[in-house]
Design an enzyme around this catalytic site. Structure first.
Site, PDB file in Angstrom:
ATOM      1  CE1 TYR A 142      -3.116  -2.911   0.483  1.00 37.44           C
ATOM      2  CE2 TYR A 142      -4.131  -1.835   2.231  1.00 37.44           C
ATOM      3  CZ  TYR A 142      -3.987  -2.947   1.177  1.00 37.44           C
ATOM      4  OH  TYR A 142      -5.162  -3.846   1.194  1.00 37.44           O
ATOM      5  CE  LYS A 189       1.765 -17.715  -1.905  1.00 36.78           C
ATOM      6  NZ  LYS A 189       0.810 -19.107  -1.904  1.00 36.78           N
ATOM      7  CG  ASP A 221      -2.103 -20.076  -0.051  1.00 38.40           C
ATOM      8  OD1 ASP A 221      -1.133 -19.812   0.920  1.00 38.40           O
ATOM      9  OD2 ASP A 221      -1.417 -20.955  -0.965  1.00 38.40           O
ATOM     10  CG  ASP A 245      -7.665  -4.452   3.066  1.00 36.10           C
ATOM     11  OD1 ASP A 245      -8.579  -4.448   3.742  1.00 36.10           O
ATOM     12  OD2 ASP A 245      -7.447  -3.648   2.439  1.00 36.10           O
ATOM     13  CG  ASP A 249     -13.467  -6.791   4.494  1.00 34.83           C
ATOM     14  OD1 ASP A 249     -13.043  -6.308   5.397  1.00 34.83           O
ATOM     15  OD2 ASP A 249     -13.817  -6.221   3.370  1.00 34.83           O
TER      16      ASP A 249
END
Ligand code: NAD
Length: 356
Positions: A142, A189, A221, A245, A249
């Site tokens: 970001y 990851k 994942d 993020d 959610d």
């Protein structure tokens, strides 16, 4: 206790739900004999309209000078449908996080028993799930270099982390795990990304200082699947900005609705407390938004920034009592909810206030 609280409602339903959150703080002050004073400031689309800047200097100064910030949401369809817009509401949010040094975003994911049926996940999988996410907030893809090349035909966003950035959030997460179930899951990851390999390396070093906390490592994942398959397995989860993020959610479904989830953004200065949902323009102005995420954000504010645990618990208990009494906003109602128990934003706010 005397405290200054800055109210920053922002855009869309941010305005509607933050009004309820502020009333709850007022009620707590009255009941417990505290003196809270308030100021208000602009951010997001409303700030762009008024000043041309999504985070005006005046707002930033007020934030830095307050004891805590109760925040709503930013966003407007005008920008969502115009990727070329140079000035955007979310820039205000990102700048606020950077300027206030808010490097840790805490998101408690806990389902109120009354809402077991509101989630699309089976109740027996969900019952008892209680997760605290630590999402890193000021680094990663970001904030890295971004741009276009090849005459605009290709684009890039650079993800970057320093050891320092990983260590400070890892320590916060380990400290929290110590006060809870003593389990920490670090998500990365590391099989593919260099930033993730650094992340894991640092967490492994920090873990040595917390031998009483059981640590596990999951690839992003894999955990995306495990969160839905077996959410009870997790206690504290710590992860990078982008993974956090997305996963938080996803995890909102464990709590039944985005309208129920609060968050705290903390660092070395003023803490900011906000619902995880956005400005929800599809329901703005209809008076139907669920204010509970804002109310629960106020509870987090009382607990984390002011150390008022009893007051914070009183707010959570009031939300629980309203749910037990059968009251719902539309987003958490199901087919069995009687029509007269489905309330709008202000009315369900009054039910919460009367139970504090
Ligand atoms: P959203 O969270 O605003 O809404 C997603 C869905 O959930 C919508 O159908 C909405 O009606 C519903 N919803 C959300 N909060 C609710 C509540 N309190 N009560 C009842 N229903 C609720 O996400 P979106 O639609 O993807 O984004 C809308 C705007 O918000 C965009 O401009 C986006 O950039 C912005 N946004 C801001 C933040 C933030 O300020 N932190 C976070 C996410 C999205």
């Amino acid at each position: 206790m005397k405290k200054n609280i800055l109210i920053v409602p922002g855009d869309g339903i941010g305005q509607e739900v933050t009004e309820v959150g502020k009333k709850v703080l007022d009620k707590i002050a009255e009941k417990f004999g505290h003196e809270f004073t308030y100021d208000e400031a602009l951010i997001g689309h409303v700030a762009i309209e008024a000043t041309g800047n999504p985070l005006p200097d005046e707002t930033l100064t007020k934030m830095k000078n307050s004891d805590a910030v109760l925040f709503g949401a930013v966003g407007h369809p005008k920008y969502d449908n115009d990727p070329s817009a140079k000035v955007r509401p979310e820039q205000g949010l990102l700048k606020m996080r950077k300027e206030l040094g808010l490097y840790a975003n805490l998101r408690p994911i806990k389902l109120f028993d009354e809402l077991l049926d509101a989630s699309s996940i089976k109740p027996e999988i969900l019952k008892g799930a209680d997760i605290l996410f630590f999402r890193e907030l000021t680094g990663d893809i970001y904030f890295g270099e971004k741009g276009r090349k090849d005459n605009g035909d290709s684009a890039y966003d650079v993800a970057a982390y320093s050891k320092f950035e990983v260590e400070r959030i890892a320590r916060k997460a380990f400290e929290a795990a110590r006060t809870r179930g003593k389990k920490l899951c670090s998500v990365d990851k590391a099989n593919v990304l260099e930033t993730s390999r650094l992340w894991r390396e640092v967490v492994q070093v920090v873990a040595k200082d917390y031998p009483d906390v059981e640590v596990e490592y999951q690839f992003v994942d894999a955990i995306a699947m495990l969160l839905i398959k077996d959410p009870k397995k997790f206690d504290v989860i710590v992860t990078a900005n982008l993974f956090g993020d997305i996963l938080t959610d996803e995890a909102s479904q464990i709590a039944g609705s985005m309208g129920m989830l609060a968050s705290a953004s903390i660092g070395d200065g003023t803490g900011v407390y906000e619902p995880i949902h956005g400005s929800a323009h599809d329901i703005t102005g209809k008076g139907v938004a669920n204010p509970m995420a804002s109310v629960l954000s106020a509870a987090l504010l009382l607990d984390i920034s002011f150390g008022l645990k009893e007051e914070s618990n009183a707010v959570i208990a009031a939300v629980d009592a309203v749910l037990k009494a059968g009251f719902r906003t539309g987003d958490i109602a199901d087919a069995s909810t009687p029509k007269d128990k489905i309330l709008g934003t202000a009315a369900i706010g009054e039910e919460i206030l009367s139970r504090i």
